[in-house]
Design a protein around this motif. Structure first.
Motif, PDB file in Angstrom:
ATOM      1  N   ALA A 215       0.818  -1.217   0.000  1.00 22.67           N
ATOM      2  CA  ALA A 215       0.000   0.000   0.000  1.00 22.67           C
ATOM      3  C   ALA A 215       0.850   1.264   0.000  1.00 22.67           C
ATOM      4  O   ALA A 215       0.457   2.281  -0.578  1.00 22.67           O
ATOM      5  CB  ALA A 215      -0.927  -0.014   1.211  1.00 22.67           C
ATOM      6  N   GLN A 219       0.500   4.521  -2.397  1.00 24.25           N
ATOM      7  CA  GLN A 219       0.275   5.826  -1.782  1.00 24.25           C
ATOM      8  C   GLN A 219       1.295   6.853  -2.264  1.00 24.25           C
ATOM      9  O   GLN A 219       0.964   8.022  -2.494  1.00 24.25           O
ATOM     10  CB  GLN A 219       0.337   5.713  -0.253  1.00 24.25           C
ATOM     11  CG  GLN A 219      -0.128   6.967   0.477  1.00 24.25           C
ATOM     12  CD  GLN A 219      -1.572   7.321   0.143  1.00 24.25           C
ATOM     13  OE1 GLN A 219      -2.475   6.501   0.290  1.00 24.25           O
ATOM     14  NE2 GLN A 219      -1.793   8.542  -0.324  1.00 24.25           N
ATOM     15  N   ASP A 220       2.546   6.421  -2.422  1.00 28.97           N
ATOM     16  CA  ASP A 220       3.580   7.317  -2.952  1.00 28.97           C
ATOM     17  C   ASP A 220       3.210   7.816  -4.342  1.00 28.97           C
ATOM     18  O   ASP A 220       3.367   9.007  -4.660  1.00 28.97           O
ATOM     19  CB  ASP A 220       4.925   6.593  -3.020  1.00 28.97           C
ATOM     20  CG  ASP A 220       5.634   6.539  -1.681  1.00 28.97           C
ATOM     21  OD1 ASP A 220       5.197   7.254  -0.751  1.00 28.97           O
ATOM     22  OD2 ASP A 220       6.611   5.783  -1.556  1.00 28.97           O
ATOM     23  N   ASP A 223       0.240  10.313  -4.000  1.00 34.31           N
ATOM     24  CA  ASP A 223       0.656  11.605  -3.458  1.00 34.31           C
ATOM     25  C   ASP A 223       1.393  12.427  -4.507  1.00 34.31           C
ATOM     26  O   ASP A 223       1.214  13.659  -4.594  1.00 34.31           O
ATOM     27  CB  ASP A 223       1.550  11.402  -2.232  1.00 34.31           C
ATOM     28  CG  ASP A 223       0.786  10.866  -1.026  1.00 34.31           C
ATOM     29  OD1 ASP A 223      -0.456  10.928  -1.042  1.00 34.31           O
ATOM     30  OD2 ASP A 223       1.440  10.374  -0.084  1.00 34.31           O
ATOM     31  N   ALA A 245      -6.495   5.255  -5.161  1.00 31.37           N
ATOM     32  CA  ALA A 245      -5.588   5.842  -4.174  1.00 31.37           C
ATOM     33  C   ALA A 245      -5.396   7.333  -4.419  1.00 31.37           C
ATOM     34  O   ALA A 245      -5.198   8.108  -3.472  1.00 31.37           O
ATOM     35  CB  ALA A 245      -4.249   5.121  -4.202  1.00 31.37           C
ATOM     36  N   ASP A 248      -8.359   8.923  -2.899  1.00 31.75           N
ATOM     37  CA  ASP A 248      -8.207   8.891  -1.440  1.00 31.75           C
ATOM     38  C   ASP A 248      -7.264   9.990  -0.974  1.00 31.75           C
ATOM     39  O   ASP A 248      -7.498  10.645   0.046  1.00 31.75           O
ATOM     40  CB  ASP A 248      -7.683   7.521  -0.996  1.00 31.75           C
ATOM     41  CG  ASP A 248      -8.721   6.416  -1.108  1.00 31.75           C
ATOM     42  OD1 ASP A 248      -9.922   6.748  -1.193  1.00 31.75           O
ATOM     43  OD2 ASP A 248      -8.336   5.229  -1.125  1.00 31.75           O
ATOM     44  N   SER A 249      -6.172  10.185  -1.716  1.00 34.14           N
ATOM     45  CA  SER A 249      -5.199  11.209  -1.356  1.00 34.14           C
ATOM     46  C   SER A 249      -5.819  12.611  -1.444  1.00 34.14           C
ATOM     47  O   SER A 249      -5.449  13.508  -0.687  1.00 34.14           O
ATOM     48  CB  SER A 249      -3.974  11.117  -2.278  1.00 34.14           C
ATOM     49  OG  SER A 249      -2.963  12.004  -1.880  1.00 34.14           O
TER      50      SER A 249
END
Length: 373
Positions: A215, A219-220, A223, A245, A248-249
């Protein structure tokens, strides 16, 4: 002579461009046509058959009447025998009964155009009686019985006609619950296995399931994409968990299996489809970008779960406005196979080939080839 069974599901894929994520059932078909859907499965099958036109004298097709196969074969001048007739709009039962007739004819290979629902119908009739090969035309393509593109299906059969060695593999017939699919839940179920003429460049793997990467890596990527967003650009955030994701970010509600419109990091509209996207492109030319990801184990960036990004959309959007995101693990799972753009426009597929930037982490990207299949 090479005897080829041939069936088209005329309704396969009609829900894709209008955001319905499936075409099973009369109510969904009616809604799709109300939204302006146009049947595309015959056009997908035509791409396959064009590859086979130089071999007309070597082929005899066993098919069903009307839009289930006969019309296209007649148009293209192939030799065929109509072994099943139906009245009105075709149904799943028509597919099963036509397939039973073709099995009885002892065809060398059963070629069909559809999605996972069609594959299930074919499996019910064929089982392992004879080899099959699917022309991908549906919204849902989880089964391993499909070629990666319609053109690839033709190339596999061409190899067989030229007496090249083509292995037969047992591959899974998969399908998902469409109601759960529309709510963002993928519940894939294996229904059995069929024999498929396998050539690794042209026949797809069964879709990878589960969590493929850590994950933190996803996430990286998310972002970094958010950090790079520009205030004057409209973003179309595609389907899949990696794109989710990004949402979500941003702290926004996500359509896991659809496309969402984001502007200035705010949600403008959820689950947009082809018509909405074309209107957006007309209103804001050169100010729209699409964030898309790779289907695990297959390599498609266009043509699997994001048919809303149609050939018409892609021509206006342009290749340079695609933001492709994926982990290096997902790329490594392709084992060197190229990424795939599978629109209904072969010329566009060719134009989109060549190396493309793939964001694989925070300030980390690679160049990866898009193939010409």
């Amino acid at each position: 002579m090479f005897h080829l069974g041939f069936i088209i599901n005329p309704f396969a894929g009609i829900g894709g461009k209008v955001g319905l994520k499936g075409s099973d059932g009369e109510a969904i078909r009616a809604e799709a046509f109300a939204r302006g859907a146009v049947s595309q499965s015959a056009n997908r099958a035509r791409i396959t058959l064009e590859i086979l036109k130089p071999y007309k004298d070597q082929l005899i097709f066993f098919t069903a009447s009307g839009d289930m196969g006969e019309n296209l074969l007649k148009e293209l001048g192939f030799n065929y025998e109509c072994v099943y007739s139906y009245q009105g709009a075709s149904t799943a039962q028509d597919t099963i009964e036509a397939a039973n007739k073709i099995v009885a004819k002892k065809a060398n290979l059963f070629l069909f155009a559809g999605g996972d629902g069609t594959a299930r119908n074919i499996y019910e009739a064929v089982g392992e009686e004879l080899p099959v090969l699917g022309i991908p035309a549906g919204v849902k393509i989880h089964s391993g019985v499909y070629a990666v593109t319609p053109k690839a299906a033709g190339l596999v059969i061409e190899q067989m006609l030229n007496n090249e060695l083509v292995s037969l593999l047992e591959t899974s017939v998969m399908d998902i619950d469409e109601e759960a699919f529309r709510k963002g839940n993928v519940r894939a179920k294996k229904y059995g296995e069929m024999q498929v003429p396998a050539e690794h460049r042209y026949v797809q793997s069964t879709k990878s399931g589960g969590k493929e990467v850590e994950a933190l890596v996803v996430q990286d990527i998310a972002d970094y994409v958010v950090e790079q967003m520009e205030d004057d650009i409209h973003y179309l955030i595609g389907s899949g968990t990696t794109c989710a994701a990004v949402m979500d970010s941003l702290g926004l509600e996500n359509t896991l299996l659809g496309i969402d419109h984001v502007f200035q990091q705010r949600l403008v509209q959820q689950d947009v489809y082809e018509k909405h996207i074309l209107e957006l492109l007309d209103a804001h030319p050169e100010k729209v970008k699409a964030v898309i990801t790779i289907i695990g184990g297959q390599g498609h960036i266009i043509g699997r779960g994001n048919q809303q990004l149609s050939a018409k959309v892609l021509r206006q959007l342009g290749r340079d406005n695609l933001i492709v995101i994926a982990t290096k693990t997902k790329l490594q799972q392709l084992n060197g196979k190229p990424l795939i753009v599978d629109s209904d426009d072969l010329a566009l597929n060719e134009e989109f080939s060549g190396p493309i930037k793939v964001i694989t982490g925070y300030e980390d990207s690679v160049l990866y080839p898009v193939g010409r299949i």
